[in-house]
Design a protein around this motif. Structure first.
Motif: not given
Ligand code: FES
Ligand code: FE2
Length: 345
Positions: A166, A172, A177, A294
């Motif tokens: 991650n 991402h 987010h 997350d």
């Protein structure tokens, strides 16, 4: 077992011969044992009368009770079950129920080197070679007094590799987010690029810099691996450049990890106090929320997602961090095999 499986098993459990963050300093209070699990090992930590940390396997050599259920007696730890007392090296110093017991003086339980820095406790988990631990080399922000930091620790119910993947995936931010306070900006499409550094690599977005979570530096070639990234500083939180996150990940067991995130800012004097106050008042909750996004995503992925995934160009950072872990695992297994061959001959 074939080599690939051996390597994969080792990486999944967590690499040895490394320092791992295991607790916040404040969690280990004077006079009280503290239990923690790391790399599948149950550990007990405590402070001696001088405040120095000790760490042993959380196991009483008499009959196996958890030492963490016992009590601290001066510099030592005493098992609650029958009072057997050990020092910080794992040596039995007293068997109170039996005068002159032959167990006294025996080194009966593994001890672990332990260090403390920036509000966190680090433990060294050695391999079978039992080399002297290398010094705990920490990010320069930890020792440079210009930086101030606030530590946040969270248990995640997933293998630590998901946390590392991650972090090695800056793309991402613009999706997972997208609705967050600090990460709501920036292009939704990009290419990823990798740059080598002295002790690891940086994965970065090509088109976009300084708008969102745009790059991560993964510092892998050290005995205390970590990552570094910057988040643009929102105007609503006062003037200033980006703030920095330094992250450490610790395998608890194959299905759980601990993540340690230091939120850092370069500030001194009054500006430092203002930032710390503003952070706690205005940003900390929002960052918890981002971290929860997350965590929530990762813990709901299947543990063997790697077997079915279809990577594309953005995943170069993910591929690179995995390769770094495999290379380290190979080196560690080669060392173990060489040690086994030596002792067999
Ligand atoms: S099991 Fe610890 S003293 Fe007996
Ligand atoms: Fe994230």
């Amino acid at each position: 077992m074939d080599d690939r499986q051996r390597i994969d098993d080792l990486v999944n459990r967590g690499l040895l011969d490394q320092w791992y963050a295991v607790a916040k300093s404040v969690q280990i209070k004077p006079g009280k044992p503290y239990a923690v699990k790391a790399l599948g090992r149950n550990l007990v930590l405590w402070r001696d009368t001088g405040g120095n940390l000790k760490c042993l396997e959380d196991y009483c050599p008499h009959r196996g009770a958890r030492l963490s259920r016992g009590e601290i007696t001066g510099d030592h730890i005493s098992c609650r079950y029958h009072g057997v007392t050990l020092d910080g090296t794992g040596t039995i110093v007293r068997v109170p129920a039996m005068p002159d017991c032959a167990l006294e003086g025996r080194r009966a339980v593994a001890s672990f080197p332990v260090a403390e820095s920036n509000d966190a406790v680090f433990v060294y988990v050695g391999g079978h070679g039992q080399r002297e631990p290398p010094p705990l080399a920490l990010p320069e922000e930890f020792t440079n007094p210009e930086w101030t930091s606030i530590l946040c620790v969270s248990p995640w119910a997933c293998n630590y590799r998901y946390a590392l993947d991650n972090l090695a995936d800056p793309m991402h931010g613009s999706y997972l987010h997208a609705n967050s306070f600090t990460l709501a900006f920036g292009a939704k499409q990009d290419q990823m690029r990798i740059e080598r550094t002295g002790a690891g690599f940086i994965v970065m977005r090509v088109e976009q810099q300084g708008r969102n979570f745009d790059w991560t530096e993964m510092v892998t070639e050290t005995a205390a691996p970590y990552c570094r990234l910057d988040i643009p500083y929102p105007d609503a939180a006062g003037p200033g450049g980006p703030f920095r996150i330094i992250g450490f990940t610790t395998p608890v067991d194959e299905h759980n990890c601990l993540v340690f995130f230091w939120r850092m800012r370069k500030a001194s004097g009054l500006a430092r106090e203002v930032w710390r106050f503003m952070y706690r008042a205005r940003l900390e909750d929002r960052h918890w929320h981002v971290l929860e996004q997350d965590r929530e995503m990762l813990v709901n992925m299947p543990p063997d997602a790697r077997k079915r995934e279809m990577l594309y160009q953005h995943d170069v950072g993910v591929a690179r961090i995995r390769q770094a872990l495999v290379n380290k695992a190979k080196a560690q297994l080669a060392g173990e095999d060489a040690a086994a061959a030596r002792s067999a001959s």
